[in-house]
Design a protein around this motif. Structure first.
Motif, PDB file in Angstrom:
ATOM      1  N   GLY A  99       0.830  -1.209   0.000  1.00 36.86           N
ATOM      2  CA  GLY A  99       0.000   0.000   0.000  1.00 36.86           C
ATOM      3  C   GLY A  99       0.858   1.249   0.000  1.00 36.86           C
ATOM      4  N   PHE A 129      -2.778  12.232  -5.749  1.00 35.79           N
ATOM      5  CA  PHE A 129      -2.369  13.214  -4.719  1.00 35.79           C
ATOM      6  C   PHE A 129      -1.408  14.277  -5.263  1.00 35.79           C
ATOM      7  N   GLU A 149       5.929  15.365   1.522  1.00 38.51           N
ATOM      8  CA  GLU A 149       5.049  14.929   2.604  1.00 38.51           C
ATOM      9  C   GLU A 149       4.540  13.500   2.364  1.00 38.51           C
ATOM     10  N   HIS A 189       5.728  10.174   4.792  1.00 38.67           N
ATOM     11  CA  HIS A 189       4.782   9.348   5.546  1.00 38.67           C
ATOM     12  C   HIS A 189       4.704   7.929   4.980  1.00 38.67           C
ATOM     13  N   LEU A 202      -3.945  -0.624   0.306  1.00 41.99           N
ATOM     14  CA  LEU A 202      -4.642   0.665   0.192  1.00 41.99           C
ATOM     15  C   LEU A 202      -5.675   0.810   1.310  1.00 41.99           C
ATOM     16  N   LEU A 248      -4.037   1.832   4.498  1.00 38.82           N
ATOM     17  CA  LEU A 248      -3.674   3.253   4.525  1.00 38.82           C
ATOM     18  C   LEU A 248      -4.884   4.108   4.904  1.00 38.82           C
ATOM     19  N   LEU A 279      -0.301   9.363   7.113  1.00 37.15           N
ATOM     20  CA  LEU A 279      -0.582  10.400   6.123  1.00 37.15           C
ATOM     21  C   LEU A 279      -1.428  11.555   6.667  1.00 37.15           C
ATOM     22  N   PRO A 280      -1.004  12.202   7.752  1.00 30.33           N
ATOM     23  CA  PRO A 280      -1.833  13.266   8.335  1.00 30.33           C
ATOM     24  C   PRO A 280      -1.994  14.482   7.415  1.00 30.33           C
ATOM     25  N   GLY A 281      -1.087  14.633   6.447  1.00 28.59           N
ATOM     26  CA  GLY A 281      -1.156  15.802   5.559  1.00 28.59           C
ATOM     27  C   GLY A 281      -2.220  15.695   4.489  1.00 28.59           C
ATOM     28  N   ILE A 282      -2.751  14.489   4.277  1.00 32.63           N
ATOM     29  CA  ILE A 282      -3.782  14.305   3.249  1.00 32.63           C
ATOM     30  C   ILE A 282      -5.139  14.240   3.936  1.00 32.63           C
ATOM     31  N   ASP A 314     -10.676  12.725   1.518  1.00 32.58           N
ATOM     32  CA  ASP A 314     -10.061  12.812   0.197  1.00 32.58           C
ATOM     33  C   ASP A 314      -9.299  11.522  -0.113  1.00 32.58           C
ATOM     34  N   LEU A 315      -8.527  11.067   0.884  1.00 30.14           N
ATOM     35  CA  LEU A 315      -7.741   9.835   0.721  1.00 30.14           C
ATOM     36  C   LEU A 315      -8.670   8.650   0.434  1.00 30.14           C
ATOM     37  N   ARG A 354     -10.253   8.915  -3.106  1.00 25.71           N
ATOM     38  CA  ARG A 354      -9.322   8.708  -4.214  1.00 25.71           C
ATOM     39  C   ARG A 354      -8.846   7.258  -4.325  1.00 25.71           C
ATOM     40  N   LEU A 355      -8.730   6.599  -3.182  1.00 24.50           N
ATOM     41  CA  LEU A 355      -8.242   5.211  -3.214  1.00 24.50           C
ATOM     42  C   LEU A 355      -9.380   4.208  -3.372  1.00 24.50           C
TER      43      LEU A 355
END
Lengths: 194, 189
Positions: free
Chosen positions: A77, A91, A98, A102, B45, B48, B58-61, B65-66, B69-70
């Motif tokens: 993943g 993305f 970033e 991560h 996926l 995640l 992935l705190p920035g996404i 949205d994540l 998209r996945l």
């Protein structure tokens, strides 16, 4: 363009050279002596507590196999999202650094899980897999993958992505997908061999 | 119920394609390899998304949205897993249908599907504002945690199908015989 890609990446080129030499060694006659000298190590692995548990407790071995798969899933993943970002497939509105940072953490978690469980599994069936060519193909692919990630990919992506040639970013992603697919596929094929 | 499942499995077993698939070393192993490798794709996926909801990745996404998209690539992976899984079942129908691990795996897959539907529903009704927070709202965190547990167990049980500890031909004790769906004087294994 070749000069532009090569310029400023001496560490990348050094690791690429090391990988190349490793691959040359793996296909040369010299590997046979090394392989023979490793037999005592594999015989010893079966006698360790991990080896004894792996051989005597089928349920433990099977559960560890499943955890190995979970580690590979986490690794997969992380590779897919990180490489999807490098290929501009996903993305795009999130800073590249970033996403890579991560995903790299998750990748390392997955790799450590898979490596530890893999070590246990190897101890359980050490002599059997010692004689399987596909096991060595997997180890070779894994060594290439680890050298690639920690010696090439991570150092390159730790810096400002604007300084990295766009073609290099795409090449990194394609190489990463190929090497980890090879690791997973050869790993699965061990189960069908011997 | 067990008799009906057994009859259906025996009927599948009489198909020439089933036998051919089972006896084809390369085709069977390629299908199984695809099944396992797609796990790295779709489950990776899913992990995640779940870890993001729990604030562990992935705190920035933005979390929503994540997930959005996945969603499609993940579903594509799950579809391939489902198709290859059905083919694997078709290749060895009787033993698989009477595998305790397979039955537990199917139950958990149904539970995971219901959980995924509830999760999706919670996400659409959660409103806005939570997307960029480090952790998702509690309902989504519960859904993500359950999803992780379900899928980890599904992988474990899926792996255990290969082992014959409670297979009907070994004569397992009760209640394992009933749970495995063993039939008195059955002729196919």
């Amino acid at each position: 363009m070749t000069k532009a890609i090569a310029h400023g990446y001496p560490r990348t080129l050094a690791v690429a050279l090391a990988i190349g030499l490793g691959l040359w060694f793996a296909t040369s006659e010299a590997r046979i002596d090394t392989w023979a000298s490793l037999l005592p190590l594999f015989e010893w692995m079966e006698t360790t507590p991990l080896g004894v548990i792996g051989q005597s407790w089928g349920a433990v071995f099977a559960t560890v196999q499943a955890v190995h798969l979970l580690g590979m899933a986490l690794l997969g993943g992380a590779v897919l999202v990180a490489d999807g970002r490098l290929l501009d497939l996903a993305f795009r509105d999130t800073p590249l650094l970033e996403v890579q940072t991560h995903c790299h953490r998750l990748f390392t978690c997955g790799l450590v899980t898979a490596a530890l469980t893999g070590l246990f599994m190897t101890c359980g069936v050490a002599i059997k897999i010692y004689y399987l060519p596909v096991f060595w193909y997997k180890m070779l692919a894994l060594a290439v993958g680890v050298a690639f990630v920690y010696g090439v990919r991570r150092p390159l992506l730790r810096q400002d992505s604007d300084q990295v040639h766009p073609a290099v970013l795409k090449l990194l992603a394609v190489a990463s997908l190929m090497v980890w697919f090879t690791v997973a596929a050869t790993g699965r094929w061990i189960g069908f061999s011997g | 119920m067990n008799q009906a499942i057994y009859n259906f499995a025996v009927w599948l077993d009489t198909h020439g394609w089933s036998t051919a698939l089972h006896e084809s070393f390369y085709l069977y192993n390629w299908i199984e390899t695809t099944h396992v490798l797609t796990l790295m794709f779709s489950l990776g996926l899913l992990f995640l998304i779940d870890l993001r909801m729990l604030g562990l990745a992935l705190p920035g996404i933005p979390a929503g949205d994540l997930a959005r998209r996945l969603h499609l690539p993940m579903l594509l992976g799950f579809s391939i897993m489902l198709i290859t899984g059905l083919l694997l079942f078709y290749a060895i129908p009787v033993r698989t249908a009477q595998s305790l691990w397979f039955r537990m795996k199917v139950v958990l897959m149904v539970a995971a599907a219901i959980n995924a539907w509830c999760f999706h529903h919670s996400m659409t009704t959660a409103g806005t504002g939570w997307d960029t927070a480090r952790k998702a709202p509690p309902a989504l965190q519960w859904g993500a945690g359950l999803s992780l547990c379900f899928w980890m167990l599904i992988v474990v049980f899926g792996r255990l199908i290969a082992y014959d500890w409670f297979d009907c031909r070994t004569g397992p004790p009760e209640p394992f015989a009933t749970l495995s769906g063993c039939i008195n004087e059955q002729t196919h294994y």
